[in-house]
Design a protein around this motif. Structure first.
Motif, PDB file in Angstrom:
ATOM      1  N   LYS A   1       4.106  12.698   3.856  1.00 34.14           N
ATOM      2  CA  LYS A   1       5.078  11.838   3.182  1.00 34.14           C
ATOM      3  C   LYS A   1       4.320  10.633   2.623  1.00 34.14           C
ATOM      4  CE  LYS A   1       8.987  11.036   5.234  1.00 34.14           C
ATOM      5  NZ  LYS A   1       9.991  10.481   6.180  1.00 34.14           N
ATOM      6  N   ILE A   2       4.526  10.326   1.347  1.00 36.21           N
ATOM      7  CA  ILE A   2       3.833   9.219   0.699  1.00 36.21           C
ATOM      8  C   ILE A   2       4.875   8.258   0.134  1.00 36.21           C
ATOM      9  CG2 ILE A   2       2.176   8.532  -1.072  1.00 36.21           C
ATOM     10  CD1 ILE A   2       1.019  11.350  -0.956  1.00 36.21           C
ATOM     11  N   ARG A   3       4.853   6.999   0.625  1.00 34.47           N
ATOM     12  CA  ARG A   3       5.782   5.990   0.147  1.00 34.47           C
ATOM     13  C   ARG A   3       5.052   4.672  -0.023  1.00 34.47           C
ATOM     14  NH1 ARG A   3      11.353   5.960   3.509  1.00 34.47           N
ATOM     15  NH2 ARG A   3      11.984   4.816   1.639  1.00 34.47           N
TER      16      ARG A   3
ATOM     17  N   ALA B   1       0.840  -1.193   0.000  1.00 31.93           N
ATOM     18  CA  ALA B   1       0.000   0.000   0.000  1.00 31.93           C
ATOM     19  C   ALA B   1       0.873   1.238   0.000  1.00 31.93           C
ATOM     20  CB  ALA B   1      -0.918   0.012   1.220  1.00 31.93           C
ATOM     21  N   ASP B   2       0.281   2.350  -0.383  1.00 31.34           N
ATOM     22  CA  ASP B   2       0.946   3.640  -0.242  1.00 31.34           C
ATOM     23  C   ASP B   2       0.757   4.117   1.191  1.00 31.34           C
ATOM     24  OD1 ASP B   2       1.856   3.825  -2.840  1.00 31.34           O
ATOM     25  OD2 ASP B   2       0.033   4.797  -3.559  1.00 31.34           O
ATOM     26  N   GLU B   3       1.867   4.315   1.888  1.00 30.79           N
ATOM     27  CA  GLU B   3       1.835   4.819   3.254  1.00 30.79           C
ATOM     28  C   GLU B   3       1.811   6.348   3.194  1.00 30.79           C
ATOM     29  OE1 GLU B   3       4.547   3.802   7.042  1.00 30.79           O
ATOM     30  OE2 GLU B   3       5.524   5.070   5.551  1.00 30.79           O
ATOM     31  N   ILE B   4       0.761   6.937   3.748  1.00 25.17           N
ATOM     32  CA  ILE B   4       0.626   8.393   3.785  1.00 25.17           C
ATOM     33  C   ILE B   4       0.647   8.805   5.242  1.00 25.17           C
ATOM     34  CG2 ILE B   4      -0.776  10.376   3.113  1.00 25.17           C
ATOM     35  CD1 ILE B   4      -2.134   8.532   1.044  1.00 25.17           C
ATOM     36  N   GLU B   5       1.640   9.580   5.639  1.00 23.74           N
ATOM     37  CA  GLU B   5       1.783   9.900   7.052  1.00 23.74           C
ATOM     38  C   GLU B   5       2.445  11.253   7.238  1.00 23.74           C
ATOM     39  OE1 GLU B   5       4.305   6.841   8.692  1.00 23.74           O
ATOM     40  OE2 GLU B   5       6.122   7.918   8.121  1.00 23.74           O
ATOM     41  N   THR B   6       2.347  11.731   8.467  1.00 24.45           N
ATOM     42  CA  THR B   6       3.080  12.918   8.879  1.00 24.45           C
ATOM     43  C   THR B   6       3.485  12.756  10.325  1.00 24.45           C
ATOM     44  OG1 THR B   6       3.072  15.333   8.824  1.00 24.45           O
ATOM     45  CG2 THR B   6       1.083  14.264   9.658  1.00 24.45           C
ATOM     46  N   LYS B   7       4.482  13.523  10.738  1.00 21.79           N
ATOM     47  CA  LYS B   7       5.093  13.338  12.065  1.00 21.79           C
ATOM     48  C   LYS B   7       5.264  14.697  12.737  1.00 21.79           C
ATOM     49  CE  LYS B   7       8.671  10.434  12.231  1.00 21.79           C
ATOM     50  NZ  LYS B   7       8.856  10.453  10.777  1.00 21.79           N
ATOM     51  N   PHE B   8       5.068  14.722  14.062  1.00 21.68           N
ATOM     52  CA  PHE B   8       5.236  15.945  14.848  1.00 21.68           C
ATOM     53  C   PHE B   8       6.029  15.629  16.109  1.00 21.68           C
ATOM     54  CE2 PHE B   8       1.216  16.163  12.599  1.00 21.68           C
ATOM     55  CZ  PHE B   8       1.205  17.431  12.041  1.00 21.68           C
ATOM     56  N   ALA B   9       6.825  16.578  16.561  1.00 21.38           N
ATOM     57  CA  ALA B   9       7.467  16.487  17.873  1.00 21.38           C
ATOM     58  C   ALA B   9       6.496  17.029  18.921  1.00 21.38           C
ATOM     59  CB  ALA B   9       8.761  17.289  17.893  1.00 21.38           C
ATOM     60  N   VAL B  10       6.376  16.336  20.051  1.00 22.23           N
ATOM     61  CA  VAL B  10       5.501  16.789  21.135  1.00 22.23           C
ATOM     62  C   VAL B  10       6.263  16.669  22.456  1.00 22.23           C
ATOM     63  CG1 VAL B  10       3.338  16.208  19.961  1.00 22.23           C
ATOM     64  CG2 VAL B  10       4.466  14.495  21.371  1.00 22.23           C
TER      65      VAL B  10
END
Length: 200
Positions: free
Chosen positions: A80-82, A4-13
């Motif tokens: 980010k899409i991979r 599958a295409d992994e669609i994600e984003t990341k944040f520092a908390v």
């Protein structure tokens, strides 16, 4: 196996407390909280890294092998899409031996505690690593910005780096010597595993 295409984003908390409260208020459901061990492999020339390909063995409740391919679809701002190919593995030690025989050796080991929530059609992962706390949102591109906003996060604060890259940045900012892997100290690891015993 999944492809599958992994669609994600990341944040520092800084803390997960406010995020957990916001997730619960948005109808989110906590699925699990687990300790993860990850091994990333490559050949001596770093061929996979040069091609932006990730080959990883991950152990938590089960063991999985994952290949992440270079992004071929432009992502929206902050996403980010991979393409990701992943399957469960019955014997991780045997798999690592197979990769070694083929010339792929561990070059990076890392650990984290991952707490996973389902929030609508997206997964939210609260990741505690030895060098900080991060939040990942994975799901349809159209859903991520709105969910991030409900969690008090702005897409212009999203991080494009991998955890390996974030770890290198962390060490450089503190004038620490280079170190590829990031694992918890033994005593911290024992405490984490004890605290997770019997949890979801």
């Amino acid at each position: 196996m999944s492809i599958a295409d992994e669609i994600e984003t990341k944040f520092a908390v800084k803390s997960f407390d406010a995020v957990r409260a916001a997730l619960a208020a948005a109808g989110g459901v906590r699925l699990s909280r687990r300790f993860e061990e990850n091994v990333v492999l490559d050949d001596a020339a770093g061929t996979l890294r040069t091609r932006d390909v990730l080959l990883r063995i991950r152990r938590d409740a089960v063991c999985k092998v994952t290949v992440k391919l270079p992004a071929t679809v432009p992502g929206l701002d902050g996403l980010k899409i991979r393409r990701e190919i992943e399957t469960e593995v019955a014997d991780p030690a045997a798999l690592e031996a197979i990769f070694t025989a083929l010339g792929y050796h561990p070059f990076l080991r890392y650990e984290k505690v991952r707490e996973t929530w389902q929030a609508g059609d997206a997964l939210v992962c609260l990741d505690e690593l030895p060098f900080g706390r991060y939040l990942e949102i994975e799901g349809p591109a159209a859903s991520i910005p709105g969910l991030a906003g409900r969690l008090g996060l702005a897409m212009d604060q999203a991080l494009p780096q991998t955890y390996h890259e974030l770890h290198q940045d962390y060490r450089r900012r503190r004038n620490l010597p280079p170190e590829t892997s990031f694992v918890f100290p033994p005593e911290t690891r024992r405490h984490i595993l004890a605290s997770l015993a019997g949890s979801l």
